[in-house]
Design an enzyme around this catalytic site. Structure first.
Site, short mmCIF file in Angstrom:
data_model
loop_
_atom_site.label_atom_id
_atom_site.label_comp_id
_atom_site.label_asym_id
_atom_site.label_seq_id
_atom_site.Cartn_x
_atom_site.Cartn_y
_atom_site.Cartn_z
N ARG A 1 0.93 -1.23 -0.03
CA ARG A 1 0.13 -0.02 -0.06
C ARG A 1 0.95 1.20 0.05
O ARG A 1 0.47 2.16 -0.50
CB ARG A 1 -1.00 0.03 1.42
CG ARG A 1 -1.89 -1.23 1.37
CD ARG A 1 -2.96 -1.14 2.63
NE ARG A 1 -3.67 -2.34 2.60
CZ ARG A 1 -4.64 -2.39 3.43
NH1 ARG A 1 -5.15 -1.35 4.08
NH2 ARG A 1 -5.27 -3.35 3.74
N GLU B 1 -10.95 -1.99 -5.45
CA GLU B 1 -11.60 -0.86 -4.29
C GLU B 1 -10.52 0.22 -4.25
O GLU B 1 -9.26 0.10 -4.49
CB GLU B 1 -11.61 -1.60 -2.88
CG GLU B 1 -12.33 -0.84 -1.98
CD GLU B 1 -12.08 -1.41 -0.78
OE1 GLU B 1 -11.56 -2.16 -0.30
OE2 GLU B 1 -13.16 -1.05 0.10
C1 LIG Z 1 -10.45 -1.72 6.20
C2 LIG Z 1 -9.97 -2.14 7.54
C3 LIG Z 1 -10.63 -3.60 7.98
O1 LIG Z 1 -9.47 -4.71 7.13
C4 LIG Z 1 -9.55 -5.81 8.01
N1 LIG Z 1 -8.31 -6.38 7.44
C5 LIG Z 1 -7.00 -6.02 7.26
N2 LIG Z 1 -6.11 -6.95 6.76
C6 LIG Z 1 -6.84 -7.97 6.81
C7 LIG Z 1 -6.75 -9.30 6.51
N3 LIG Z 1 -5.51 -9.87 6.24
N4 LIG Z 1 -7.45 -10.55 6.70
C8 LIG Z 1 -8.65 -9.86 7.01
N5 LIG Z 1 -9.15 -8.69 7.36
C9 LIG Z 1 -8.03 -7.85 7.15
C10 LIG Z 1 -9.30 -5.17 9.21
O2 LIG Z 1 -9.42 -6.21 10.31
C11 LIG Z 1 -10.35 -3.86 9.25
O3 LIG Z 1 -11.42 -4.61 9.88
#
Ligand SMILES: CC[C@H]1O[C@@H](n2cnc3c(N)ncnc32)[C@H](O)[C@@H]1O
Length: 483
Positions: free
Chosen positions: A100, A171
């Site tokens: 990112r 997205e």
């Molecule tokens: C926008 C932020 C959201 O993305 C989720 N998130 C970020 N990286 C991961 C990931 N690697 N696997 C599952 N959920 C994820 C995080 O828990 C949060 O709810």
């Protein structure tokens, strides 16, 4: 490239593209002609655009998790687990934090260390480093439409690679992946970089391949007034439409009062349609996405399932085309595949129980839709005026002046003068408008709702309400009542 609200010519796009593909060695493997052929060879069941349009036509709400790990084989195993054991309707690939920030060297190290450790040491999928061939393995080994989900101010190379590999949705946006995600990246830069991504999608569309685009609705996910997130969503939708995007999903992050959340989705869809028509974009296929609660989560997993299920029901009753699913590990970190699948199963259970049900209209719902639309109009009219008819220029000036102002955003380009708080039934209101150009009656309306809470709580309308609200859900309530 000078920022202006105008579709890029092919030569403008291909000229910048030469630089973009040099960003990492894997960029050289992107071949658009080959990618078009590959996309056309994919079954329709793998098209994000088609699955969304079919869901909208049948009035159902699709469930999509977030998920991403460092290594290709583990990522494939994870995604197939979420499909088969979770019942996901759409699949993500959540991209890691280094990618990112375009720190592909760090990704390389993270991949090597993950191989050595036998587990993911990155918090997502490093799509640029895996390249077209690696990402295509994911497309070939899974059976649902795939979307890259991230938070990347400069996603040009990432989008080139993963769309060429067969991902059919992307997205993000020049506002929604800047202001909540970056500290000091200018709006001009990210608006231009996301015009590139939208122009790339426009190029695929012109060559017969539909790619869905989804601006990131929730923004900071912390007490964002629905009209502010809807204004940003519609602006990113207009920016995308101008570059040739046809299949668009506009999003909204759950705030917690059911009537306001349903009103926000209804207002978003209706008002976006109005603006697309008014500005001549008559062939946009528009859908909506509802993000389950994006704020602080309870650590207790049973309570977390309560939050998840509550979000699932709000999405269904709002009639959103898609709901983004949270997991019972939200308070801890990156979820296990089992926890992720459990969040999807809980969500799907609620969606199935509510199938065919929509929140019927009521005076309270109609009033909230009217308020959200009126506030959004005040903001968008001012953006248009500041840009003298150029939305892109208007967005930059609107942030400079605090007309667009996202609460609790890290960006130095965000004024941070507007302050929200919940009213006595939990609806998010403008406590201090800053320079957000709401009409006097709208300012008064917001204040009157907050006064009701103040009276109930026996305290004046105060910024302390905002602070109390930020911690409330993590403590098990929606409104931060004084202790
Ligand atoms: C926008 C932020 C959201 O993305 C989720 N998130 C970020 N990286 C991961 C990931 N690697 N696997 C599952 N959920 C994820 C995080 O828990 C949060 O709810």
């Amino acid at each position: 490239m000078k920022l202006r609200f105008k579709k890029w010519t092919e030569e403008e796009f291909f000229q910048m593209r030469e630089e973009v593909l040099k960003g990492w060695p894997t960029g050289k493997d992107v071949d658009l002609e080959e990618a078009i052929k590959y996309h056309k060879s994919l079954p329709e069941s793998k098209s994000f655009s088609k699955k969304l349009i079919d869901a909208k036509k049948s009035g159902i709400t699709l469930a999509q998790p977030r998920a991403g790990v460092a290594l290709i084989d583990q990522h494939i195993e994870l995604l197939n687990f979420l499909d088969k054991e979770g019942g996901a309707d759409l699949l993500p690939s959540t991209i890691d934090s280094y990618t990112r920030q375009n720190k592909y060297e760090n990704c390389e190290k993270g991949i090597e260390e993950s191989i050595k450790a036998g587990r993911s040491l990155l918090n997502g999928f490093p799509g640029v480093n895996h390249g077209v061939a690696g990402c295509r393995k994911v497309v070939e080994a899974t059976s649902l439409p795939l979307q890259l989900r991230h938070g990347t101010p400069d996603a040009r190379l990432l989008s080139e690679i993963m769309i060429a590999a067969g991902f059919t949705s992307d997205e993000g946006g020049g506002i929604s992946y800047n202001v909540p995600y970056a500290k000091s990246v200018s709006l001009e830069k990210t608006l231009i970089d996301w015009q590139y991504v939208d122009r790339l999608v426009g190029w695929y569309e012109e060559h017969g391949v539909s790619i869905n685009r989804e601006p990131f609705g929730p923004l900071t996910g912390t007490l964002v007034p629905p009209s502010m997130s809807n204004a940003v969503g519609i602006l990113e939708g207009l920016m995308a439409a101008e570059q040739g995007v046809k299949n668009l999903t506009l999003g909204y992050g759950q705030c917690g009062n059911l009537i306001q959340d349903v009103a926000a989705i209804r207002a978003l869809e209706e008002q976006a349609e109005e603006y697309f028509k008014k500005f001549g974009y008559n062939d946009i296929q528009l859908t909506t996405v509802f993000h389950q609660w994006m704020g602080g989560f309870p650590e207790d997993e049973a309570k977390a399932f309560g939050v998840i299920s509550n979000g699932a029901s709000a999405a269904a009753l709002a009639g959103a085309t898609k709901v983004i699913v949270k997991t019972p590990h939200e308070a801890i970190g990156v979820p296990t595949k089992e926890a992720n699948a459990a969040g999807i199963r809980a969500t799907k259970m609620v969606l199935n129980l509510l199938k065919g049900q929509k929140l019927s209209t009521s005076p309270e719902l109609e009033k909230e839709i009217e308020i959200i639309k009126a506030e959004t109009k005040c903001i968008l009219d001012k953006v248009y005026e500041l840009g003298n008819g150029d939305w892109a220029i208007g967005i930059v000036k609107a942030f400079e002046q605090g007309v667009l102002d996202v609460p609790f955003a890290p960006s130095i380009y965000n004024a941070g003068k507007m302050m929200p708080a919940r009213d006595n039934v939990g609806k998010v209101r403008y406590l201090a408008v800053g320079n957000v150009p709401l009409s006097k009656e709208l300012v008064d309306y917001n204040m009157a709702q907050l006064e009701e809470r103040a009276k109930f709580e026996g305290r004046p309308v105060t910024f302390q309400m905002t602070v109390d609200d930020i911690f409330a859900v993590g403590k098990g309530t929606l409104i931060g009542r004084p202790e």
